[in-house]
Every structure is written in structure tokens, then in C-alpha cells.
Scaffold this motif. Structure first.
Motif, PDB file in Angstrom:
ATOM      1  N   ALA A 127      -0.509  -7.382  -2.512  1.00  0.00           N
ATOM      2  CA  ALA A 127      -1.183  -7.824  -1.300  1.00  0.00           C
ATOM      3  C   ALA A 127      -0.653  -7.041  -0.117  1.00  0.00           C
ATOM      4  CB  ALA A 127      -0.976  -9.324  -1.080  1.00  0.00           C
ATOM      5  N   GLY A 128      -1.432  -7.021   0.969  1.00  0.00           N
ATOM      6  CA  GLY A 128      -0.936  -6.335   2.153  1.00  0.00           C
ATOM      7  C   GLY A 128      -1.966  -6.240   3.250  1.00  0.00           C
ATOM      8  N   TRP A 129      -1.433  -6.014   4.424  1.00  0.00           N
ATOM      9  CA  TRP A 129      -2.224  -5.905   5.657  1.00  0.00           C
ATOM     10  C   TRP A 129      -2.491  -4.434   5.958  1.00  0.00           C
ATOM     11  CZ3 TRP A 129       0.394  -6.325  11.077  1.00  0.00           C
ATOM     12  CH2 TRP A 129      -0.574  -6.242  12.087  1.00  0.00           C
ATOM     13  N   SER A 130      -3.755  -4.120   6.309  1.00  0.00           N
ATOM     14  CA  SER A 130      -4.092  -2.795   6.812  1.00  0.00           C
ATOM     15  C   SER A 130      -3.805  -1.716   5.765  1.00  0.00           C
ATOM     16  CB  SER A 130      -3.348  -2.549   8.131  1.00  0.00           C
ATOM     17  OG  SER A 130      -3.883  -1.472   8.846  1.00  0.00           O
ATOM     18  N   MET A 131      -3.010  -0.722   6.099  1.00  0.00           N
ATOM     19  CA  MET A 131      -2.707   0.334   5.126  1.00  0.00           C
ATOM     20  C   MET A 131      -2.028  -0.201   3.875  1.00  0.00           C
ATOM     21  SD  MET A 131      -1.389   3.937   6.736  1.00  0.00           S
ATOM     22  CE  MET A 131      -1.439   5.099   5.388  1.00  0.00           C
ATOM     23  N   ALA A 132      -1.319  -1.309   4.001  1.00  0.00           N
ATOM     24  CA  ALA A 132      -0.719  -1.931   2.828  1.00  0.00           C
ATOM     25  C   ALA A 132      -1.806  -2.497   1.920  1.00  0.00           C
ATOM     26  CB  ALA A 132       0.251  -3.028   3.247  1.00  0.00           C
ATOM     27  N   GLY A 133      -2.860  -3.052   2.532  1.00  0.00           N
ATOM     28  CA  GLY A 133      -3.990  -3.523   1.751  1.00  0.00           C
ATOM     29  C   GLY A 133      -4.722  -2.392   1.066  1.00  0.00           C
ATOM     30  N   CYS A 134      -4.818  -1.246   1.731  1.00  0.00           N
ATOM     31  CA  CYS A 134      -5.424  -0.068   1.092  1.00  0.00           C
ATOM     32  C   CYS A 134      -4.647   0.318  -0.158  1.00  0.00           C
ATOM     33  CB  CYS A 134      -5.459   1.099   2.076  1.00  0.00           C
ATOM     34  SG  CYS A 134      -6.398   0.784   3.594  1.00  0.00           S
ATOM     35  N   GLN A 135      -3.330   0.160  -0.104  1.00  0.00           N
ATOM     36  CA  GLN A 135      -2.501   0.444  -1.280  1.00  0.00           C
ATOM     37  C   GLN A 135      -2.725  -0.593  -2.381  1.00  0.00           C
ATOM     38  OE1 GLN A 135       1.710   1.820  -0.131  1.00  0.00           O
ATOM     39  NE2 GLN A 135       0.827   1.159   1.827  1.00  0.00           N
ATOM     40  N   ALA A 136      -3.056  -1.827  -2.010  1.00  0.00           N
ATOM     41  CA  ALA A 136      -3.358  -2.843  -3.017  1.00  0.00           C
ATOM     42  C   ALA A 136      -4.582  -2.433  -3.833  1.00  0.00           C
ATOM     43  CB  ALA A 136      -3.573  -4.205  -2.348  1.00  0.00           C
ATOM     44  N   TYR A 137      -5.642  -1.995  -3.145  1.00  0.00           N
ATOM     45  CA  TYR A 137      -6.811  -1.471  -3.852  1.00  0.00           C
ATOM     46  C   TYR A 137      -6.408  -0.320  -4.776  1.00  0.00           C
ATOM     47  CZ  TYR A 137     -10.312  -3.479  -0.505  1.00  0.00           C
ATOM     48  OH  TYR A 137     -11.127  -4.281   0.263  1.00  0.00           O
ATOM     49  N   GLN A 138      -5.589   0.585  -4.247  1.00  0.00           N
ATOM     50  CA  GLN A 138      -5.202   1.765  -5.008  1.00  0.00           C
ATOM     51  C   GLN A 138      -4.437   1.376  -6.265  1.00  0.00           C
ATOM     52  OE1 GLN A 138      -5.975   5.082  -3.842  1.00  0.00           O
ATOM     53  NE2 GLN A 138      -5.428   5.645  -5.932  1.00  0.00           N
ATOM     54  N   TRP A 139      -3.522   0.430  -6.140  1.00  0.00           N
ATOM     55  CA  TRP A 139      -2.776  -0.071  -7.304  1.00  0.00           C
ATOM     56  C   TRP A 139      -3.742  -0.552  -8.384  1.00  0.00           C
ATOM     57  CZ3 TRP A 139       1.497  -0.152  -9.951  1.00  0.00           C
ATOM     58  CH2 TRP A 139       2.743   0.064  -9.349  1.00  0.00           C
ATOM     59  N   ALA A 140      -4.718  -1.364  -7.991  1.00  0.00           N
ATOM     60  CA  ALA A 140      -5.623  -1.975  -8.960  1.00  0.00           C
ATOM     61  C   ALA A 140      -6.540  -0.961  -9.624  1.00  0.00           C
ATOM     62  CB  ALA A 140      -6.453  -3.057  -8.279  1.00  0.00           C
ATOM     63  N   ALA A 141      -6.908   0.085  -8.904  1.00  0.00           N
ATOM     64  CA  ALA A 141      -7.764   1.125  -9.479  1.00  0.00           C
ATOM     65  C   ALA A 141      -6.966   2.120 -10.308  1.00  0.00           C
ATOM     66  CB  ALA A 141      -8.511   1.854  -8.363  1.00  0.00           C
ATOM     67  N   GLN A 142      -5.757   2.433  -9.877  1.00  0.00           N
ATOM     68  CA  GLN A 142      -4.944   3.452 -10.529  1.00  0.00           C
ATOM     69  C   GLN A 142      -4.246   2.920 -11.785  1.00  0.00           C
ATOM     70  OE1 GLN A 142      -3.123   5.751  -7.492  1.00  0.00           O
ATOM     71  NE2 GLN A 142      -1.649   6.743  -8.815  1.00  0.00           N
ATOM     72  N   TYR A 143      -3.884   1.638 -11.755  1.00  0.00           N
ATOM     73  CA  TYR A 143      -3.206   1.019 -12.895  1.00  0.00           C
ATOM     74  C   TYR A 143      -3.871  -0.330 -13.206  1.00  0.00           C
ATOM     75  CZ  TYR A 143       0.184   4.625 -11.857  1.00  0.00           C
ATOM     76  OH  TYR A 143       0.775   5.856 -11.636  1.00  0.00           O
ATOM     77  N   PRO A 144      -5.131  -0.290 -13.637  1.00  0.00           N
ATOM     78  CA  PRO A 144      -5.902  -1.522 -13.807  1.00  0.00           C
ATOM     79  C   PRO A 144      -5.341  -2.474 -14.865  1.00  0.00           C
ATOM     80  CG  PRO A 144      -7.091   0.364 -14.710  1.00  0.00           C
ATOM     81  CD  PRO A 144      -5.941   0.907 -13.946  1.00  0.00           C
ATOM     82  N   ASP A 145      -4.627  -1.953 -15.846  1.00  0.00           N
ATOM     83  CA  ASP A 145      -4.083  -2.814 -16.891  1.00  0.00           C
ATOM     84  C   ASP A 145      -2.797  -3.517 -16.466  1.00  0.00           C
ATOM     85  OD1 ASP A 145      -6.118  -2.110 -18.666  1.00  0.00           O
ATOM     86  OD2 ASP A 145      -5.010  -0.350 -19.383  1.00  0.00           O
TER      87      ASP A 145
END
Length: 337
Positions: A127-145
């Protein structure tokens, strides 16, 4: 509590751009204990003008994220002055020569920290605010499992053209200072940093915030007093090259960039398996709900939960809007139950 952190040595890191970040270091802090079943991991990346210390406002005793129940990991974004940054990287990658580090690169290095160094196989929530939230999306797409749930708030999976243009404005304000000298400044470009902060303040809060005089709740009698405070904050706390390095990361934000999805944004969104709650602030001027509405259409398990606040993007800043904090905690509890 906030001053102590650890550093994970990454060695030379090949970047998505083709460059190599030499002798890279990832600063991080953990809170709480890893459970015996190793299933209580919460990752809170850092946002644009934040370090792990600023994340401490998003969790605590009795909160949805609680160190008594969760193992909280706060990795610091490259460029924020603690992890490898223009200000702490030796020549020939110092200052304006610091390479472009994209979201992909940040999360690949965070994965090494969690998986290789800390032995973590599963993340309960990012979870995260702003750019931290952008990293949350990235985590889920890059390492979906690996990622079970994400809650990006006031964020997006891809930096929109309008968001890009907003960032060009604050960048231009900083670089207009003659002391900037292409990034090779002998002394900090104070006028540029002040201009950066002054322009940014117009975007961080909503029109309603200024119209209704909510700046007074922050202790400022006038908008000018708030602007002067934002000027001082950027001069006192931020290196100009660091701000621009992170700004470049932000502008390049796109979860489909990289070898997995090769620019297919809809495919990247559709590959996210994490249970997701997207929480935009309705009056956010550069991460508007419309972007999240589009994203949610392509995500298999995403719920859109907008929150209307006159505080705009800064509704999420701890202490600003108690209603936002309560709604955020409620949504986090839904994902962690």
C-alpha cells in the motif's frame, strides 16, 4: 525510532534503460516481527518527498496496519537521499549524471531485498500514497504470484499525460535558477527550490482548500504564509538533483514498461491477481479518479473507493483529514481480513 534504518547492498544493478547503477544501495526499515507462517508482511514503499519516517503516520497500535500484528517493510525509493541517489552516489554517476531509475528497477531491487535477503515468499499487502501507490501497482504487475493485495491511494498505474505536464512545470521552475548550472551547482539553487515548492503547493491541495481557507487548519493565516513554508521545506530538506531524479522516475511510471508486458498496459492490468482497492481523492489535481476508473475496468479483482476531500492530493497526508484516514484504515482491514 525514525532515524535508524538498514542498508541492503545490491552491487551493480542493470537498469531497464540499459544503463547500470553502480554499487547500488537500498535503504529500508522494518517494524514488527515476521510471523512463524511468514504471512503477515506489509510493504509500504516511500512517496515523492518522503522517507520511511513519513510512512510511520500510516500505521500504529490499533490501526489497520499494526506492528503488533504485521511485519512492515518500508523500502526507500531510489533518489530520496537514503537509497542510492544523486546526492550520495560517487562519480561518475553523481549529481545530474545519476541514471534514470524506473519503477521496474525500484521494485526489482525491493524484490531482492524481500525475497533474497529477508526470505519472504508472500506479501499480504502493498500500500502507499502517491508515488508509493504507483509502486504498489508495479509490485502486483511485476510479481503477481507474490502479492496478495494492494491498496494504492492517490496514485495511478501509469503516469498520465496531464500528470507528466504538471511535473514539467515544477521541474522548469527549479531549473530556471541560474545557480542550477545544469545540475552541477556549487551551492544549492535556493531560488529554484523555492519556486519548485511554491508551484507544487498549488497542485497539492484543491481549489476548495484555498477557497474555504483550510490552510488555517495548518496554522497559516494566508495562502502566502503556506507558500513560504513550502519554499522553506524544499530548501531545508531536499537536494535539487534528488528531486529531479525521483521526478524522472515518476514521469516514466508505467506498469507495462519492461520485458513482461512490453508496453501492453491493458495486459499488465489484467495480469494483476492481487485483491485491489483503489482509493483516489476526488479533488486530487494530478491523480484524478478518472484514471483509476479506467484501470479498474481491466483489473480482475479491483474495487474503486473514491474519497471526496477538499484537501486534494494531501488528504492522505497523516493528520490532514481524519475522515480519509478512517476510510483508508477501513479499506485496509477489508484486504487484510
Amino acid at each position: 525510532m525514525t532515524d535508524e534504518y538498514k542498508t541492503f547492498a545490491l552491487g551493480d544493478v542493470p537498469l531497464l534503460s540499459g544503463e547500470v547503477l553502480r554499487d547500488a544501495k537500498l535503504a529500508y526499515k522494518t517494524y514488527g516481527e515476521l510471523s512463524e507462517t511468514r504471512d503477515n508482511v506489509v510493504v509500504l514503499p516511500t512517496f515523492y518527498t518522503g522517507t520511511h519516517a513519513r510512512n510511520e503516520g500510516f500505521f500504529g497500535s490499533g490501526r489497520a496496519i499494526d506492528p503488533a500484528r504485521h511485519f512492515i517493510i518500508c523500502p526507500n525509493l531510489f533518489g530520496n537521499g537514503l537509497s542510492s541517489s544523486p546526492s550520495n552516489t560517487p562519480s561518475p554517476q553523481d549529481g545530474p549524471r545519476f541514471p534514470l531509475v524506473q519503477m521496474w528497477d525500484n521494485i526489482a531491487c525491493q524484490y531482492r531485498l524481500l525475497h533474497d535477503h529477508l526470505g519472504i515468499e508472500r506479501i499480504a499487502l502493498v500500500a502507499g500514497w502517491s508515488m508509493a501507490g504507483c509502486q504498489a501497482y508495479q509490485w502486483a504487475a511485476q510479481y503477481p504470484d507474490m502479492v496478495q493485495a494492494i491498496l494504492p491511494f492517490c496514485a495511478s498505474a501509469k503516469t498520465s499525460p496531464h500528470n507528466f505536464v504538471f511535473l514539467e512545470g515544477v521541474k522548469a521552475a527549479l531549473c530556471a535558477d541560474s545557480a542550477w548550472n545544469g545540475g552541477d551547482y556549487a551551492t544549492p539553487p535556493v531560488a529554484g527550490l523555492k519556486a519548485f515548492g511554491r508551484v507544487y503547493a498549488g497542485w497539492a491541495f484543491s481549489q476548495t482548500f484555498y477557497r474555504e481557507g483550510l490552510f488555517q487548519q495548518l496554522g497559516f493565516d494566508t495562502p502566502e504564509a503556506l507558500l513560504q513554508d513550502w519554499e522553506a521545506d524544499h530548501v531545508e530538506h531536499w537536494d535539487a538533483n534528488n528531486l529531479l531524479a525521483k521526478l524522472a522516475t515518476w514521469q516514466a511510471g508505467d506498469i507495462s514498461a519492461g520485458p513482461l508486458y512490453q508496453g501492453d498496459f491493458h495486459k499488465a492490468l489484467g495480469s494483476i491477481r492481487a485483491r485491489t482497492i483503489l482509493m483516489p481523492s476526488v479533488q486530487d489535481l494530478y491523480f484524478p479518479p478518472a484514471d483509476n476508473e479506467i484501470e479498474a475496468r481491466y483489473m480482475p479483482d479491483a474495487e474503486l473507493c473514491p474519497y471526496d476531500s477538499p484537501w486534494g492530493h494531501c488528504a492522505a497526508n497523516p493528520g490532514n483529514d481524519a475522515g480519509f484516514t478512517a476510510a483508508l484504515d477501513a479499506n485496509i482491514r477489508k484486504l487484510l481480513q
